[in-house]
Write an enzyme that holds these catalytic residues in place. Structure first.
Site, PDB file in Angstrom:
ATOM      1  N   ASP A   1       8.287  -4.464  -5.780  1.00  0.00           N
ATOM      2  CA  ASP A   1       8.091  -3.976  -4.422  1.00  0.00           C
ATOM      3  C   ASP A   1       6.599  -3.770  -4.165  1.00  0.00           C
ATOM      4  O   ASP A   1       5.843  -3.455  -5.091  1.00  0.00           O
ATOM      5  CB  ASP A   1       8.799  -2.635  -4.224  1.00  0.00           C
ATOM      6  CG  ASP A   1      10.310  -2.749  -4.245  1.00  0.00           C
ATOM      7  OD1 ASP A   1      10.813  -3.886  -4.140  1.00  0.00           O
ATOM      8  OD2 ASP A   1      10.970  -1.708  -4.373  1.00  0.00           O
ATOM      9  N   MET A   2       6.191  -3.925  -2.926  1.00  0.00           N
ATOM     10  CA  MET A   2       4.791  -3.756  -2.572  1.00  0.00           C
ATOM     11  C   MET A   2       4.242  -2.426  -3.065  1.00  0.00           C
ATOM     12  O   MET A   2       3.117  -2.349  -3.584  1.00  0.00           O
ATOM     13  CB  MET A   2       4.624  -3.859  -1.055  1.00  0.00           C
ATOM     14  CG  MET A   2       3.196  -3.733  -0.571  1.00  0.00           C
ATOM     15  SD  MET A   2       3.063  -3.862   1.221  1.00  0.00           S
ATOM     16  CE  MET A   2       3.764  -2.270   1.723  1.00  0.00           C
TER      17      MET A   2
END
Length: 224
Positions: free
Chosen positions: A69-70
């Site tokens: 995930d970012m």
């Protein structure tokens, strides 16, 4: 009908040109910073990502095998070329890759270790959120182990081992347990303000080298 969360500006961390932790003719292992996409997103403003930064370093054959995930930091494996990509993808698909994460969660976990077995599915009206759904959710399993409890700060540091690899699995599982990861802007509720970022870090990974079949192991201490 519920709408998707409003889009927030993408402000990735500066590109400092940090080289991979490991690099040979077959694969790369990198330590992704929080706030950086693993692969390009939609639109011109979201093209700056780990892959494009590696390409700028001359590693233009780098191919994503899995993603973080970012907001998650830590270890990410990339293949160099289609043959290596196929073999590494097989190892992920057949669960031959061992991954461990470190997180700091709200509250004091009661059990020293355990498993979270809750089926997950996309919460489509509120995407990219995921949710627990016992009717149509996909099987999802996470093991956890408490590393330290901090009663004064009302939080627990845990090691997480995802057996499956669903989107947002660790974040949703901990939130469903009543102990959301601090700084999680999707699932933590009020606990989002207890940290300047998502306190989730991919700290260990091991797998077999696609060419030599040697067991490779990498570790990265969490920056929190």
């Amino acid at each position: 009908m519920l709408n998707s969360p409003p889009a927030t500006p993408y402000l990735p961390p500066p590109d400092d040109g940090t080289p991979p932790l490991f690099c040979d003719a077959t694969l790369l292992v990198v330590d992704k910073p929080s706030g950086l996409l693993s692969v390009p997103g939609r639109g011109e403003a979201r093209q700056d990502c780990l892959i494009t930064r590696l390409h700028r370093q001359g590693l233009d054959d780098a191919l994503a095998v899995h993603r973080l995930d970012m907001a998650t930091s830590g270890l990410l494996v990339l293949a160099r070329g289609k043959a290596a990509h196929s073999e590494l993808s097989r190892q992920f698909r057949e669960r031959l890759v061992d991954k461990r994460y470190i997180a700091v969660v709200a509250g004091l976990l009661r059990d020293d270790s355990g498993s979270i077995d809750l089926p997950l599915i996309c919460d489509w009206p509120r995407r990219p959120r995921q949710m627990v759904d016992f009717a149509i959710g996909k099987p999802s399993l996470t093991h956890f182990r408490v590393l330290a409890r901090d009663p004064a700060a009302d939080c627990t540091r845990v090691e997480l081992e995802p057996i499956t690899g669903r989107s947002h699995q660790l974040r949703v599982h901990l939130a469903a347990l009543g102990h959301p990861i601090l700084g999680d802007d999707l699932y933590a509720g009020a606990a989002v303000d207890r940290a300047p970022r998502l306190l989730l870090h991919a700290s260990q990974i091991s797998f077999f080298h696609p060419s030599t079949v040697e067991k490779l192991q990498f570790s990265s201490p969490p920056p929190f």
